[in-house]
Design an enzyme around this catalytic site. Structure first.
Site, PDB file in Angstrom:
ATOM      1  N   GLU A 155       0.737  -1.292   0.142  1.00  0.00           N
ATOM      2  CA  GLU A 155       0.157   0.108   0.349  1.00  0.00           C
ATOM      3  C   GLU A 155       1.634   1.314  -0.008  1.00  0.00           C
ATOM      4  O   GLU A 155       1.747   1.504   1.048  1.00  0.00           O
ATOM      5  CB  GLU A 155      -1.073  -0.098   0.621  1.00  0.00           C
ATOM      6  CG  GLU A 155      -1.676   0.734   1.258  1.00  0.00           C
ATOM      7  CD  GLU A 155      -3.208   0.990   2.541  1.00  0.00           C
ATOM      8  OE1 GLU A 155      -3.904   1.754   2.686  1.00  0.00           O
ATOM      9  OE2 GLU A 155      -2.676   0.036   3.130  1.00  0.00           O
ATOM     10  N   GLU A 256     -13.157   1.980   4.295  1.00  0.00           N
ATOM     11  CA  GLU A 256     -12.090   2.567   4.688  1.00  0.00           C
ATOM     12  C   GLU A 256     -11.760   4.923   5.332  1.00  0.00           C
ATOM     13  O   GLU A 256     -11.184   4.944   5.782  1.00  0.00           O
ATOM     14  CB  GLU A 256     -10.390   2.430   4.922  1.00  0.00           C
ATOM     15  CG  GLU A 256      -9.656   2.860   5.470  1.00  0.00           C
ATOM     16  CD  GLU A 256      -8.081   2.033   5.407  1.00  0.00           C
ATOM     17  OE1 GLU A 256      -7.176   1.033   5.974  1.00  0.00           O
ATOM     18  OE2 GLU A 256      -7.328   2.851   4.212  1.00  0.00           O
TER      19      GLU A 256
END
Length: 279
Positions: A155, A256
């Site tokens: 990520e 998220e």
């Protein structure tokens, strides 16, 4: 294209945090969702007791939701840490101790995506030394993921909020994906495309989608500014997800985002209830 065509899951480490961990899967199910994801829930230990692992597994199973994503141990997150795998010494060892534990827990719930946060730069340590350690640990993680039929996610975060994190652009994260795949020969390392983080970095999101959609293993969203629900900021998230779908992305989209000053149950009004269950 857009929200109607996506498979959404709820990140239970940022939403429903007003509830105890074991109550969050059921809360997500009550809100109409059928899939969830988690950061590593035990920030103080990479190797929790079997009873704790079993209790969370039962909570997920009893709620009738699917665990679709799990982070490896990443230090104090939320908090000052951004991963452990590139930190020499104790934290790297904790990451290694966690690899088989996290993979085993994921396997027990049919979870096939494991996210490995890279870790911050450390004062007085050569970045090249950290990168070599990171590659070694990511290779271990990729092999563990492969054993359970999972992908390893890498990520990119954002520089304003994570100034010591070295992967703060899509190209930087994808370069690590390439190094891991080259080292293992497995091809199971994939890019985690978090549209909020990339927007905070000022990246051209349509260009990122066009270039990297085929190499993306997971997508996460929050609006910007504020990291709130879609519609609370100015990101054209519905359009961006439509672009991803047109580019061939068929994976999960993780919610998220922060619910703001309201209960998490009220933070999904942008998505009709009949579109929350994964199709």
């Amino acid at each position: 294209m857009g929200f109607a065509d996506q498979r959404f899951n709820v990140n239970l480490s940022i939403l429903f945090t007003e509830l105890p961990l074991l109550e969050r899967p059921a809360a997500a199910a009550a809100a109409g969702f059928t899939a969830v994801e988690l950061w590593w829930p035990w920030i103080d230990t990479p190797t929790p007791e079997r009873a704790e692992l079993d209790a969370l597994r039962r909570a997920v199973e009893d709620a009738g939701v699917r665990l679709t994503g799990l982070n490896f141990y990443a230090g104090e997150l939320p908090g000052p840490d951004r991963g452990a795998l590139s930190l020499p010494g104790e934290e790297s060892e904790r990451f290694r101790a966690n690899i088989d534990v996290a993979a085993g827990f994921a396997q027990s719930l049919g979870c096939t995506a494991l996210n490995a946060l890279y870790g911050n730069r450390v004062d007085g340590v050569d970045p090249a030394e950290q990168d070599a350690l990171a590659l070694e640990n990511l290779v271990r993680a990729a092999r563990a993921a492969d054993r359970i039929g999972a992908v390893l996610l890498i990520e990119a975060l954002n520089a304003p909020e994570s100034p010591r994190y070295p992967l703060v652009s899509a190209p930087a994260a994808v370069a690590v994906v390439d190094r891991v795949n080259e080292a293992t020969g497995l091809g199971n390392a994939r890019f985690l495309m978090d549209l909020y983080h990339l927007s905070m970095n000022g990246e051209d999101l349509p260009a990122v989608i066009e270039r990297y959609a085929a190499r993306t293993g997971h997508v996460q969203i929050a609006d910007n500014p504020g990291r709130g629900a879609p519609g609370t900021g100015s990101l054209p998230l519905e359009d961006l997800l439509g672009r991803l779908a047109k580019a061939g992305y068929e994976g999960w989209v993780g919610l998220e985002y922060k619910p703001g000053d309201r209960p998490s149950t009220e933070a999904f009004d942008w998505l009709p209830a009949d579109r929350r269950a994964a199709r």
